[in-house]
Design a protein around this motif. Structure first.
Motif, PDB file in Angstrom:
ATOM      1  N   SER A   1      78.461  66.929  63.594  1.00  0.00           N
ATOM      2  CA  SER A   1      79.849  66.246  63.082  1.00  0.00           C
ATOM      3  C   SER A   1      79.569  65.215  62.075  1.00  0.00           C
ATOM      4  O   SER A   1      80.556  65.055  60.950  1.00  0.00           O
ATOM      5  N   LEU A   2      78.648  64.257  62.129  1.00  0.00           N
ATOM      6  CA  LEU A   2      78.554  63.469  61.053  1.00  0.00           C
ATOM      7  C   LEU A   2      78.283  63.933  59.531  1.00  0.00           C
ATOM      8  O   LEU A   2      78.911  63.424  58.527  1.00  0.00           O
ATOM      9  N   GLU A   3      77.459  64.968  59.578  1.00  0.00           N
ATOM     10  CA  GLU A   3      77.257  65.699  58.310  1.00  0.00           C
ATOM     11  C   GLU A   3      78.639  66.190  57.831  1.00  0.00           C
ATOM     12  O   GLU A   3      78.705  66.360  56.400  1.00  0.00           O
ATOM     13  N   VAL A   4      79.396  66.680  58.535  1.00  0.00           N
ATOM     14  CA  VAL A   4      80.572  67.187  58.029  1.00  0.00           C
ATOM     15  C   VAL A   4      81.534  65.942  57.404  1.00  0.00           C
ATOM     16  O   VAL A   4      82.135  66.001  56.594  1.00  0.00           O
ATOM     17  N   LEU A   5      81.812  64.906  58.405  1.00  0.00           N
ATOM     18  CA  LEU A   5      82.568  63.901  57.884  1.00  0.00           C
ATOM     19  C   LEU A   5      82.075  62.787  56.655  1.00  0.00           C
ATOM     20  O   LEU A   5      82.637  62.444  55.806  1.00  0.00           O
ATOM     21  N   ILE A   6      80.605  62.939  56.565  1.00  0.00           N
ATOM     22  CA  ILE A   6      80.092  62.307  55.420  1.00  0.00           C
ATOM     23  C   ILE A   6      80.445  62.954  53.926  1.00  0.00           C
ATOM     24  O   ILE A   6      79.996  62.270  52.990  1.00  0.00           O
ATOM     25  N   GLU A   7      80.840  64.250  54.129  1.00  0.00           N
ATOM     26  CA  GLU A   7      81.097  64.655  52.934  1.00  0.00           C
ATOM     27  C   GLU A   7      82.291  64.029  52.207  1.00  0.00           C
ATOM     28  O   GLU A   7      82.512  64.077  51.057  1.00  0.00           O
ATOM     29  N   ASP A   8      83.033  63.257  52.732  1.00  0.00           N
ATOM     30  CA  ASP A   8      84.270  62.610  52.442  1.00  0.00           C
ATOM     31  C   ASP A   8      83.752  61.101  51.713  1.00  0.00           C
ATOM     32  O   ASP A   8      83.214  60.374  52.456  1.00  0.00           O
ATOM     33  N   PRO A   9      83.912  61.109  50.412  1.00  0.00           N
ATOM     34  CA  PRO A   9      83.350  59.913  49.974  1.00  0.00           C
ATOM     35  C   PRO A   9      84.168  58.435  50.316  1.00  0.00           C
ATOM     36  O   PRO A   9      83.409  57.708  50.324  1.00  0.00           O
ATOM     37  N   GLU A  10      85.382  58.681  51.019  1.00  0.00           N
ATOM     38  CA  GLU A  10      85.873  57.290  51.078  1.00  0.00           C
ATOM     39  C   GLU A  10      84.992  56.942  52.569  1.00  0.00           C
ATOM     40  O   GLU A  10      84.718  55.750  52.779  1.00  0.00           O
ATOM     41  N   LEU A  11      84.577  58.019  53.419  1.00  0.00           N
ATOM     42  CA  LEU A  11      83.826  57.550  54.390  1.00  0.00           C
ATOM     43  C   LEU A  11      82.388  57.144  54.343  1.00  0.00           C
ATOM     44  O   LEU A  11      81.698  56.325  55.018  1.00  0.00           O
ATOM     45  N   GLN A  12      82.050  57.458  53.209  1.00  0.00           N
ATOM     46  CA  GLN A  12      80.476  56.997  52.504  1.00  0.00           C
ATOM     47  C   GLN A  12      80.461  55.678  52.548  1.00  0.00           C
ATOM     48  O   GLN A  12      79.734  54.779  52.660  1.00  0.00           O
ATOM     49  N   ILE A  13      81.723  55.368  52.107  1.00  0.00           N
ATOM     50  CA  ILE A  13      82.032  53.734  51.699  1.00  0.00           C
ATOM     51  C   ILE A  13      82.476  52.816  52.832  1.00  0.00           C
ATOM     52  O   ILE A  13      82.035  51.916  53.153  1.00  0.00           O
ATOM     53  N   ASN A  14      83.574  53.264  53.488  1.00  0.00           N
ATOM     54  CA  ASN A  14      84.192  52.654  54.706  1.00  0.00           C
ATOM     55  C   ASN A  14      83.404  52.837  55.930  1.00  0.00           C
ATOM     56  O   ASN A  14      83.477  51.851  56.750  1.00  0.00           O
ATOM     57  N   GLY A  15      82.779  53.708  56.063  1.00  0.00           N
ATOM     58  CA  GLY A  15      81.873  54.002  57.504  1.00  0.00           C
ATOM     59  C   GLY A  15      82.450  54.440  58.565  1.00  0.00           C
ATOM     60  O   GLY A  15      83.767  54.865  58.605  1.00  0.00           O
ATOM     61  N   PHE A  16      82.050  54.340  59.783  1.00  0.00           N
ATOM     62  CA  PHE A  16      82.363  54.700  61.158  1.00  0.00           C
ATOM     63  C   PHE A  16      82.106  53.649  62.060  1.00  0.00           C
ATOM     64  O   PHE A  16      81.635  52.580  62.007  1.00  0.00           O
ATOM     65  N   ILE A  17      82.912  53.907  63.007  1.00  0.00           N
ATOM     66  CA  ILE A  17      83.201  52.990  64.581  1.00  0.00           C
ATOM     67  C   ILE A  17      82.882  54.001  65.567  1.00  0.00           C
ATOM     68  O   ILE A  17      83.301  55.187  65.663  1.00  0.00           O
TER      69      ILE A  17
ATOM     70  N   GLN B   1      70.174  55.846  63.534  1.00  0.00           N
ATOM     71  CA  GLN B   1      69.917  54.441  62.732  1.00  0.00           C
ATOM     72  C   GLN B   1      68.985  54.639  61.347  1.00  0.00           C
ATOM     73  O   GLN B   1      69.161  54.150  60.545  1.00  0.00           O
ATOM     74  N   ASP B   2      67.983  55.644  61.471  1.00  0.00           N
ATOM     75  CA  ASP B   2      66.918  55.397  60.664  1.00  0.00           C
ATOM     76  C   ASP B   2      66.802  56.848  59.426  1.00  0.00           C
ATOM     77  O   ASP B   2      66.277  56.485  58.444  1.00  0.00           O
ATOM     78  N   SER B   3      67.671  57.759  59.947  1.00  0.00           N
ATOM     79  CA  SER B   3      67.560  58.758  59.055  1.00  0.00           C
ATOM     80  C   SER B   3      68.814  59.478  58.705  1.00  0.00           C
ATOM     81  O   SER B   3      68.791  60.684  58.009  1.00  0.00           O
ATOM     82  N   PHE B   4      69.924  58.682  58.759  1.00  0.00           N
ATOM     83  CA  PHE B   4      71.196  59.327  58.497  1.00  0.00           C
ATOM     84  C   PHE B   4      72.041  58.271  57.642  1.00  0.00           C
ATOM     85  O   PHE B   4      72.090  57.303  57.891  1.00  0.00           O
ATOM     86  N   PRO B   5      72.628  58.736  56.603  1.00  0.00           N
ATOM     87  CA  PRO B   5      73.234  57.716  55.433  1.00  0.00           C
ATOM     88  C   PRO B   5      74.635  57.740  55.748  1.00  0.00           C
ATOM     89  O   PRO B   5      75.705  57.767  54.990  1.00  0.00           O
ATOM     90  N   ALA B   6      74.885  57.205  56.879  1.00  0.00           N
ATOM     91  CA  ALA B   6      76.312  56.465  57.368  1.00  0.00           C
ATOM     92  C   ALA B   6      76.183  54.850  57.746  1.00  0.00           C
ATOM     93  O   ALA B   6      75.129  54.515  58.253  1.00  0.00           O
TER      94      ALA B   6
END
Length: 354
Positions: free
Chosen positions: A165-181, A210-215
């Motif tokens: 799910s995170l792999e799909v969501l992180i395709e959005d550049p807005e979420l790369q910057i704003n992040g997740f809760i 925590q250690d291996s995903f760019p979110a």
């Protein structure tokens, strides 16, 4: 007065257009506000974006033990954003991303939404993903812990579904910057269920997230947690970075403290919000496509993240709601428990337990 270019005007215009094309390609889809946020919070500078990316790419030669299966500009950029453009840290995260996948090959075999284990986890609401974002533009993920049927879903498959799910969501550049809760509702999560959360599988999850995903995770919020979830913290504490600890909050059944950090208009009614109750099938339908059915096997054999990105909103509107099989929050909307003296520990990061 700024420096004067000695290039002819037509060459100056050509150079400027080329730089603009590069910038808009890598920052495509970003609002002006998000571009400014990236500049202020992440040190993102469009003038040197390509140089930053190339410097990270140049470090790959230092780790011949790792197979870097993707090294294009857009992919590396998300690691730079996750580490505020500290190039060495971004490369370390990039290396850990692929090393984690090399060390756990079974987890990433058939890593797609129609894998039986991942599909079951998605159908059971692991994870839930709200359509709207919070007031900071962050995507909100939900986990209803009591929904974990251990005879049906392994913890590993739930983790795989979350990572996919995170792999799909992180395709959005807005979420790369704003992040997740992330909000975890622990109500009705039994001691027996908790006993299955061994140090080894918790370590596996922490390493993967925590250690291996760019979110960028802006917060992990525990709601309605029983005492033994506090005890579990002692198991995972050695694996958590200080930065992570400070972003984990225990709210207990005091949803007022949650609302101070995530406004009610962005939350479903289970968390005292003004949105309707969360429909468990929403995100599963998004990933599995218009042919999704929780009663029939999904027949597609491939999964295209870009297709999901462009069609998810239509699918969510077109598919009928599916009742969510989950525990009820102990605090109903409109009857929030007000904070009283002695309850402050519920609003503090887990670090406060030290």
């Amino acid at each position: 007065m700024g420096p004067v270019s000695l290039l002819p005007k037509y060459q100056q215009l050509s150079t400027w257009k080329g730089d603009l094309a590069k910038m808009t390609h890598l920052q495509a889809g970003l609002s002006p506000e998000t571009i400014e946020k990236a500049r202020l919070e992440l040190n993102e500078n469009p003038d040197v974006l390509h140089q930053d990316i190339q410097q990270v790419r140049d470090m790959i030669i230092t780790r011949p033990d790792i197979g870097f299966l993707r090294t294009d500009d857009a992919f590396i950029l998300r690691f730079l954003r996750a580490r505020k453009f500290h190039q060495a840290d971004a490369f370390r995260l990039l290396a850990q991303y692929f090393q984690y996948r090399q060390l756990h090959l079974d987890m990433f075999k058939n890593f797609k939404a129609d894998d039986p284990g991942i599909k079951r986890a998605l159908i059971d609401g692991f994870p839930g993903v709200l359509e709207s974002r919070d007031h900071y533009g962050r995507k909100i993920l939900l986990l209803f812990a009591a929904n974990w049927d251990q005879s049906r879903n392994s913890f590993t498959d739930i983790l795989r579904a979350i990572l996919l799910s995170l792999e799909v969501l992180i395709e959005d550049p807005e979420l790369q910057i704003n992040g997740f809760i992330l909000i975890i509702d622990w109500s009705n999560f039994s001691f027996k269920q908790a006993s299955k959360l061994t140090p080894s599988i918790l370590k596996l999850a922490i390493e993967g997230l925590q250690d291996s995903f760019p979110a960028r995770f802006g917060g992990v919020h525990f709601v309605n947690q029983p005492w033994y979830i506090h005890a579990l913290y002692t198991l995972i504490k050695p694996f958590l970075k200080d930065k992570t600890r400070k972003r984990i909050f225990l709210h207990g059944n005091n949803l007022n403290s949650l609302h101070q950090l995530i406004h009610p208009e962005f939350l479903p009614s289970e968390f005292g919000g003004t949105l309707p109750p969360y429909d468990m099938g929403t995100w599963a339908r998004t990933l599995l496509g218009p042919d999704y059915s929780d009663e029939n096997d999904y027949t597609h054999t491939s999964y295209n993240a870009m297709h999901v990105k462009h069609t998810s909103s239509n699918l969510e509107r077109e598919c009928s709601p599916k009742p969510m099989k989950r525990s009820q929050s102990v605090v109903e909307a409109g009857t929030l428990k007000h904070e009283e003296k002695g309850e402050n520990e519920n609003t503090q990061p887990l670090l406060a337990l030290d």
